[in-house]
Design a protein around this motif. Structure first.
Motif, PDB file in Angstrom:
ATOM      1  N   CYS A 264      35.679  29.089 -14.156  1.00  0.00           N
ATOM      2  CA  CYS A 264      34.954  30.088 -14.941  1.00  0.00           C
ATOM      3  C   CYS A 264      33.556  29.563 -15.247  1.00  0.00           C
TER       4      CYS A 264
ATOM      5  N   ILE B 156      43.743  35.829 -12.455  1.00  0.00           N
ATOM      6  CA  ILE B 156      42.813  34.755 -12.806  1.00  0.00           C
ATOM      7  C   ILE B 156      43.535  33.504 -13.299  1.00  0.00           C
TER       8      ILE B 156
ATOM      9  N   ALA C 127      33.963  29.699 -21.290  1.00  0.00           N
ATOM     10  CA  ALA C 127      34.837  28.831 -20.494  1.00  0.00           C
ATOM     11  C   ALA C 127      35.208  27.589 -21.299  1.00  0.00           C
TER      12      ALA C 127
ATOM     13  N   HIS D 195      38.932  29.654 -17.200  1.00  0.00           N
ATOM     14  CA  HIS D 195      39.170  30.803 -18.064  1.00  0.00           C
ATOM     15  C   HIS D 195      40.216  30.455 -19.122  1.00  0.00           C
TER      16      HIS D 195
ATOM     17  N   THR E 248      42.776  31.835 -20.343  1.00  0.00           N
ATOM     18  CA  THR E 248      43.671  32.979 -20.177  1.00  0.00           C
ATOM     19  C   THR E 248      44.698  33.067 -21.304  1.00  0.00           C
TER      20      THR E 248
END
Length: 430
Positions: free
Chosen positions: A220, A383, A225, A335, A337
């Protein structure tokens, strides 16, 4: 990320806490007191017997499992993941009990409902993880045979992480269905009652994933990030893929290849020591090294313990000392997530709470959950990089399950829309 919040000492006032210790004694007193109260209040019915079975399992964990999890010299680690899991359970339970109370449902019924869904949900989530990550969970002895007790300790070491949402959904629905059958309660209204609380718990549980470092995303370049520290799952995966310098060294090739240095980080201690690409490692900190996997593991272990790395290579008579890097390396930006998942679950929870007063039929809230969540989860998996594709496809197991749920919920919607409008519980007073 903060995998371990603190440690509970192994002893208290000179007496052991775990195994045959003070905690087991406290468990025995509390279990007898609670079961006696339940027996006096409602008799030794199925509900009381269910609690008795759960208390028995808890006692076995205290006696046989916790001593295997204790870290010698430190104590029992209290993980950030497990702590958030507990907070998630309490928060979700509170929301279900509050909503149930407003609908005229006895709070004891609501709490029992959550309990019967939560415990089987945790079991289902863990079973799913163990089955799909058996190589990570199992522990071998010196002869490379299965070490049963250590493996059992890893299987039940839930506070360290390793739960899968879809496994939790399957296990939770089975436990939930059993409870409703015993209490003869209507299925669809109770599913609507439970769903927002489950999503609130999921949102908080994803914060636990962030503290643990699991369920991570791919590269990312956005301002939010994150970079995870040494020893975290993202760091380990990137190191194994040869994306991170360890003490200024990188290795390429399969795990079983010879530990030949592929790259030297410019301006690092390794470069200053005269190490060159193409040199092959023989030992790290006195331990013989014969594969790339072993070299990476020993270097990451030294980083995690905060030690220098003493490198012996073929063709050099004297080992080289590489000091601990300052600052310590971190993963490449990825990322978060886990936080995406937390926001997704929280927004969906709020949306379903807002929709609930306007539903025309029981079951619509649950059906909306099964419609929206699989879509967002499928996209989230695009992702995430912590799970490989299966069956020769780029799709993960969670994505296949998402597609299956989307296909199944079409049947649920068809069933609901054929039912006459009406709700089992009246709308609460404003």
């Amino acid at each position: 990320m903060r995998q371990t919040l603190f440690y509970i000492p192994e002893t208290l006032f000179g007496y052991p806490l775990f195994g045959f210790g003070l905690l087991l004694a406290a468990w025995a007193v509390a279990s007898v007191a609670i079961l006696a109260w339940l027996w006096r209040r409602q008799g030794f019915n199925a509900d009381t017997r269910g609690y008795a079975g759960l208390f028995l399992v808890l006692g076995v964990v205290i006696w046989a499992v916790l001593p295997k999890i204790v870290e010698p010299g430190f104590g029992l680690p209290i993980r950030g993941y497990g702590t958030m899991l507990l907070i998630a359970f309490l928060s979700g339970s509170g929301l279900v009990a509050w909503r149930g109370y407003r609908l005229g449902i006895d709070p004891d019924v609501s709490i029992s409902l959550v309990f019967w869904g939560f415990v089987p949900g945790i079991i289902g989530a863990r079973i799913y993880f163990v089955v799909t990550h058996w190589d990570v969970v199992r522990r071998l002895d010196a002869s490379q045979r299965l070490d049963l007790w250590r493996t059992l300790g890893e299987i039940v070491n839930i506070p360290q992480g390793g739960l899968v949402v879809y496994g939790s959904l399957i296990g939770g629905l089975l436990g939930f269905g059993a409870f409703l059958r015993l209490r003869k309660l209507p299925l669809l209204p109770m599913l609507d009652l439970l769903t927002p609380g489950m999503l609130l718990g999921l949102a908080l549980g994803r914060v636990g994933c962030f503290l643990n470092g699991c369920c991570f995303g791919g590269p990312c370049e956005l301002p939010w990030a994150v970079r995870f520290p040494v020893g975290s799952p993202p760091f380990v995966q990137q190191a194994e893929e040869g994306k991170i310098f360890l003490y200024g060294l990188k290795f390429h090739g399969p795990d079983a290849a010879r530990p030949t240095i592929a790259e030297i980080e410019p301006h690092s201690a390794a470069a200053a020591s005269g190490l060159k690409p193409g040199e092959t490692l023989r030992a790290i900190n006195g331990l013989p090294i014969d594969t790339v996997a072993a070299a990476r593991w020993e270097l990451m272990t030294a980083l995690r313990l905060g030690r220098e790395a003493v490198i012996a290579t073929a063709g050099r008579s004297e080992p080289l000392r590489l000091p601990l890097p300052d600052p310590l390396p971190r993963s490449k930006p990825i990322h978060p997530t886990q936080l995406y998942g937390a926001i997704n679950a929280l927004v969906l929870c709020l949306f379903l709470l807002a929709y609930d007063p306007f539903k025309r039929r029981d079951g619509e809230v649950f059906a909306l959950f099964l419609t929206i969540y699989p879509i967002s989860r499928f996209l989230m998996e695009c992702i995430r990089v912590d799970e490989p594709g299966i069956w020769g496809t780029p799709l993960t197991g969670a994505q296949f399950l998402s597609l299956g749920l989307l296909a199944s919920v079409c049947g649920l919607w068809a069933f609901l829309l054929r039912r006459p409008a009406g709700k089992a519980f009246p709308a609460p007073a404003p």
